[in-house]
Write an enzyme that holds these catalytic residues in place. Structure first.
Site, PDB file in Angstrom:
ATOM      1  N   GLU A  53     -65.487  43.488  26.624  1.00 48.35           N
ATOM      2  CA  GLU A  53     -65.011  44.194  25.419  1.00 48.35           C
ATOM      3  C   GLU A  53     -64.787  43.209  24.268  1.00 48.35           C
ATOM      4  O   GLU A  53     -65.084  43.517  23.112  1.00 48.35           O
ATOM      5  CB  GLU A  53     -63.720  44.948  25.745  1.00 48.35           C
ATOM      6  CG  GLU A  53     -63.928  46.063  26.756  1.00 48.35           C
ATOM      7  CD  GLU A  53     -62.648  46.837  27.011  1.00 48.35           C
ATOM      8  OE1 GLU A  53     -62.479  47.887  26.387  1.00 48.35           O
ATOM      9  OE2 GLU A  53     -61.832  46.396  27.842  1.00 48.35           O
ATOM     10  N   GLU A  78     -63.650  48.365  36.217  1.00 50.44           N
ATOM     11  CA  GLU A  78     -62.425  49.153  36.030  1.00 50.44           C
ATOM     12  C   GLU A  78     -62.317  50.251  37.086  1.00 50.44           C
ATOM     13  O   GLU A  78     -61.226  50.537  37.585  1.00 50.44           O
ATOM     14  CB  GLU A  78     -62.400  49.769  34.616  1.00 50.44           C
ATOM     15  CG  GLU A  78     -61.905  48.826  33.526  1.00 50.44           C
ATOM     16  CD  GLU A  78     -62.966  47.850  33.022  1.00 50.44           C
ATOM     17  OE1 GLU A  78     -64.030  47.707  33.658  1.00 50.44           O
ATOM     18  OE2 GLU A  78     -62.718  47.214  31.986  1.00 50.44           O
TER      19      GLU A  78
HETATM   20  C1  LIG Z   1     -55.988  49.638  31.538  1.00 48.64           C
HETATM   21  O1  LIG Z   1     -55.706  49.058  30.340  1.00 48.64           O
HETATM   22  C2  LIG Z   1     -56.481  48.029  29.917  1.00 48.64           C
HETATM   23  C3  LIG Z   1     -57.511  47.464  30.491  1.00 48.64           C
HETATM   24  C4  LIG Z   1     -58.212  46.401  29.954  1.00 48.64           C
HETATM   25  C5  LIG Z   1     -59.283  45.726  30.644  1.00 48.64           C
HETATM   26  C6  LIG Z   1     -59.528  45.858  31.953  1.00 48.64           C
HETATM   27  C7  LIG Z   1     -60.368  44.897  32.703  1.00 48.64           C
HETATM   28  O2  LIG Z   1     -60.733  43.837  32.243  1.00 48.64           O
HETATM   29  S1  LIG Z   1     -60.772  45.366  34.301  1.00 48.64           S
HETATM   30  C8  LIG Z   1     -61.616  43.983  34.954  1.00 48.64           C
HETATM   31  C9  LIG Z   1     -60.682  42.950  35.521  1.00 48.64           C
HETATM   32  N1  LIG Z   1     -61.434  41.859  36.106  1.00 48.64           N
HETATM   33  C10 LIG Z   1     -61.897  41.819  37.355  1.00 48.64           C
HETATM   34  O3  LIG Z   1     -61.727  42.745  38.110  1.00 48.64           O
HETATM   35  C11 LIG Z   1     -62.591  40.549  37.770  1.00 48.64           C
HETATM   36  C12 LIG Z   1     -61.816  39.882  38.884  1.00 48.64           C
HETATM   37  N2  LIG Z   1     -62.339  38.533  39.175  1.00 48.64           N
HETATM   38  C13 LIG Z   1     -63.432  38.308  39.933  1.00 48.64           C
HETATM   39  O4  LIG Z   1     -64.116  39.193  40.381  1.00 48.64           O
HETATM   40  C14 LIG Z   1     -63.724  36.857  40.245  1.00 48.64           C
HETATM   41  O5  LIG Z   1     -62.544  36.106  40.053  1.00 48.64           O
HETATM   42  C15 LIG Z   1     -64.863  36.251  39.371  1.00 48.64           C
HETATM   43  C16 LIG Z   1     -64.603  36.451  37.892  1.00 48.64           C
HETATM   44  C17 LIG Z   1     -66.197  36.892  39.771  1.00 48.64           C
HETATM   45  C18 LIG Z   1     -64.944  34.710  39.613  1.00 48.64           C
HETATM   46  O6  LIG Z   1     -65.035  34.444  40.988  1.00 48.64           O
HETATM   47  P1  LIG Z   1     -64.749  32.983  41.530  1.00 48.64           P
HETATM   48  O7  LIG Z   1     -65.427  31.999  40.660  1.00 48.64           O
HETATM   49  O8  LIG Z   1     -65.038  32.978  42.985  1.00 48.64           O
HETATM   50  O9  LIG Z   1     -63.159  32.763  41.251  1.00 48.64           O
HETATM   51  P2  LIG Z   1     -61.917  33.354  42.070  1.00 48.64           P
HETATM   52  O10 LIG Z   1     -61.582  32.449  43.197  1.00 48.64           O
HETATM   53  O11 LIG Z   1     -62.097  34.786  42.372  1.00 48.64           O
HETATM   54  O12 LIG Z   1     -60.770  33.261  40.927  1.00 48.64           O
HETATM   55  C19 LIG Z   1     -60.112  32.045  40.626  1.00 48.64           C
HETATM   56  C20 LIG Z   1     -58.678  32.422  40.288  1.00 48.64           C
HETATM   57  O13 LIG Z   1     -58.669  33.250  39.127  1.00 48.64           O
HETATM   58  C21 LIG Z   1     -57.992  34.484  39.407  1.00 48.64           C
HETATM   59  N3  LIG Z   1     -58.603  35.551  38.616  1.00 48.64           N
HETATM   60  C22 LIG Z   1     -59.908  35.777  38.399  1.00 48.64           C
HETATM   61  N4  LIG Z   1     -60.074  36.847  37.621  1.00 48.64           N
HETATM   62  C23 LIG Z   1     -58.842  37.319  37.339  1.00 48.64           C
HETATM   63  C24 LIG Z   1     -58.343  38.413  36.582  1.00 48.64           C
HETATM   64  N5  LIG Z   1     -59.158  39.240  35.910  1.00 48.64           N
HETATM   65  N6  LIG Z   1     -57.025  38.590  36.512  1.00 48.64           N
HETATM   66  C25 LIG Z   1     -56.182  37.768  37.148  1.00 48.64           C
HETATM   67  N7  LIG Z   1     -56.578  36.699  37.885  1.00 48.64           N
HETATM   68  C26 LIG Z   1     -57.897  36.491  37.976  1.00 48.64           C
HETATM   69  C27 LIG Z   1     -58.185  34.668  40.905  1.00 48.64           C
HETATM   70  O14 LIG Z   1     -57.234  35.556  41.413  1.00 48.64           O
HETATM   71  C28 LIG Z   1     -58.010  33.242  41.374  1.00 48.64           C
HETATM   72  O15 LIG Z   1     -56.634  32.943  41.346  1.00 48.64           O
HETATM   73  P3  LIG Z   1     -55.957  32.053  42.509  1.00 48.64           P
HETATM   74  O16 LIG Z   1     -54.517  31.990  42.141  1.00 48.64           O
HETATM   75  O17 LIG Z   1     -56.234  32.773  43.789  1.00 48.64           O
HETATM   76  O18 LIG Z   1     -56.657  30.732  42.418  1.00 48.64           O
HETATM   77  C29 LIG Z   1     -57.797  45.928  28.712  1.00 48.64           C
HETATM   78  C30 LIG Z   1     -56.706  46.473  28.028  1.00 48.64           C
HETATM   79  C31 LIG Z   1     -55.982  47.526  28.605  1.00 48.64           C
HETATM   80  O19 LIG Z   1     -54.882  48.030  28.003  1.00 48.64           O
END
Ligand SMILES: COc1cc(/C=C/C(=O)SCCNC(=O)CCNC(=O)[C@H](O)C(C)(C)COP(=O)(O)OP(=O)(O)OC[C@H]2O[C@@H](n3cnc4c(N)ncnc43)[C@H](O)[C@@H]2OP(=O)(O)O)ccc1O
Length: 266
Positions: A120, A140
């Site tokens: 977005e 989402e």
């Molecule tokens: C409703 O009102 C809203 C909504 C919105 C907007 C909504 C959205 O954006 S929904 C989409 C949210 N994002 C996701 O679901 C993606 C989640 N992440 C992944 O799938 C993966 O992390 C990856 C991006 C594909 C990368 O994978 P990889 O390289 O293997 O890294 P990881 O080991 O998974 O992550 C490292 C570390 O980062 C943390 N992390 C990653 N993404 C997020 C995230 N989106 N939020 C929080 N944390 C994240 C992950 O947990 C790891 O943390 P550690 O502590 O375990 O190291 C807008 C406005 C509104 O009002």
């Protein structure tokens, strides 16, 4: 990076900001969290676009590390009730509107994850440049939420409502090639080419007459959405203002006197 100077936005290091001549480069700087967008980073973006340094002619926004952004920081959502959810979404809208209606062109350099709210954010930019590692998704549906950062308004205008429905219902991940074919990114580069290409484009657009950039950013989107009669009138008015400006006269004279570059295929 030439005469680049580095600064942090506000009190934080959530953005890596560099000014190099007329180009401001803004890096989302939470690589350990794949540049997930928490309130802090969203407010830092707002602060940055509210106080663009004098002389800035273009902004490049990119992700520090291997990804553009993994979207909304999901850890912030767990406590939200409906009132808090509305406040949150409207804050995102204000900040992304500030990008879309910025007085200077904004170019997004995309690599790795361009997910959810990160996608977005990219939609609010005026030009999107992707490298082959970039992939686009709206998970989402899998998270039980809906887009909240203006995606349902901006994305269908780029790729069409049917493709956005597909992305949201199936969670399908679109490749960089698909993103380009479907009109999301205007440029697809070679590997690791997005940021260099975005910076090259930024130099070019920053060199335009400010009034032309104003017309393209502020008037063109409204003209395109207006009914044809209103649109044509707005176009005539904007064309008249632009061509009356002394900067236009100077540039046209320079061409006629062979003092400026011709149009060449790149
Ligand atoms: C409703 O009102 C809203 C909504 C919105 C907007 C909504 C959205 O954006 S929904 C989409 C949210 N994002 C996701 O679901 C993606 C989640 N992440 C992944 O799938 C993966 O992390 C990856 C991006 C594909 C990368 O994978 P990889 O390289 O293997 O890294 P990881 O080991 O998974 O992550 C490292 C570390 O980062 C943390 N992390 C990653 N993404 C997020 C995230 N989106 N939020 C929080 N944390 C994240 C992950 O947990 C790891 O943390 P550690 O502590 O375990 O190291 C807008 C406005 C509104 O009002």
């Amino acid at each position: 990076m030439g005469n680049a100077s580095t600064a942090s936005a506000g009190q934080s290091d959530l953005l890596k900001i560099e000014q190099n001549g007329a180009v401001l480069t803004v890096g989302l700087n939470r690589p350990a969290k794949r540049n997930a967008l928490n309130d802090g980073i969203i407010l830092a973006i707002q602060d940055c676009f509210s106080h663009l340094p004098e002389g800035t002619g273009a902004v490049v926004i990119h992700g520090v590390g291997d990804h553009f952004s993994s979207g909304l920081d999901l850890s912030e959502l767990t406590e939200h009730d409906a009132t808090e959810g509305l406040r949150h979404s409207q804050m995102w809208h204000r900040v992304f509107d500030r990008i879309q209606y910025s007085r200077v062109p904004v170019i997004a350099a995309l690599k790795g994850a361009v997910i959810g709210g990160g996608l977005e954010l990219a939609c609010a930019a005026h030009i999107r440049v992707a490298e082959p590692s970039a992939y686009f998704a709206l998970p989402e549906g899998q998270r039980g939420i809906f887009v909240g950062g203006g995606g349902s308004v901006r994305l269908p205008r780029l790729i069409g409502v049917a493709r956005m429905i597909d992305m949201m219902l199936t969670g399908r991940v679109y490749s960089a090639t698909e993103g380009s074919a479907y009109g999301f990114s205007q440029y697809l580069t070679e590997a690791e080419g997005a940021l260099p290409k975005a910076l090259e484009l930024a130099e070019r657009v920053a060199a335009n007459a400010p009034l032309t950039n104003f017309a393209v950013l502020q008037a063109l989107p409204m003209i395109a959405e207006a009914n044809p009669q209103t649109g044509l009138l707005m176009e005539s008015l904007m064309a008249t203002v632009a061509q009356s400006d002394k900067e236009a006269k100077r540039r046209i004279r320079a061409f006629l006197e062979h003092k400026t570059a011709k149009v060449k295929p790149t």
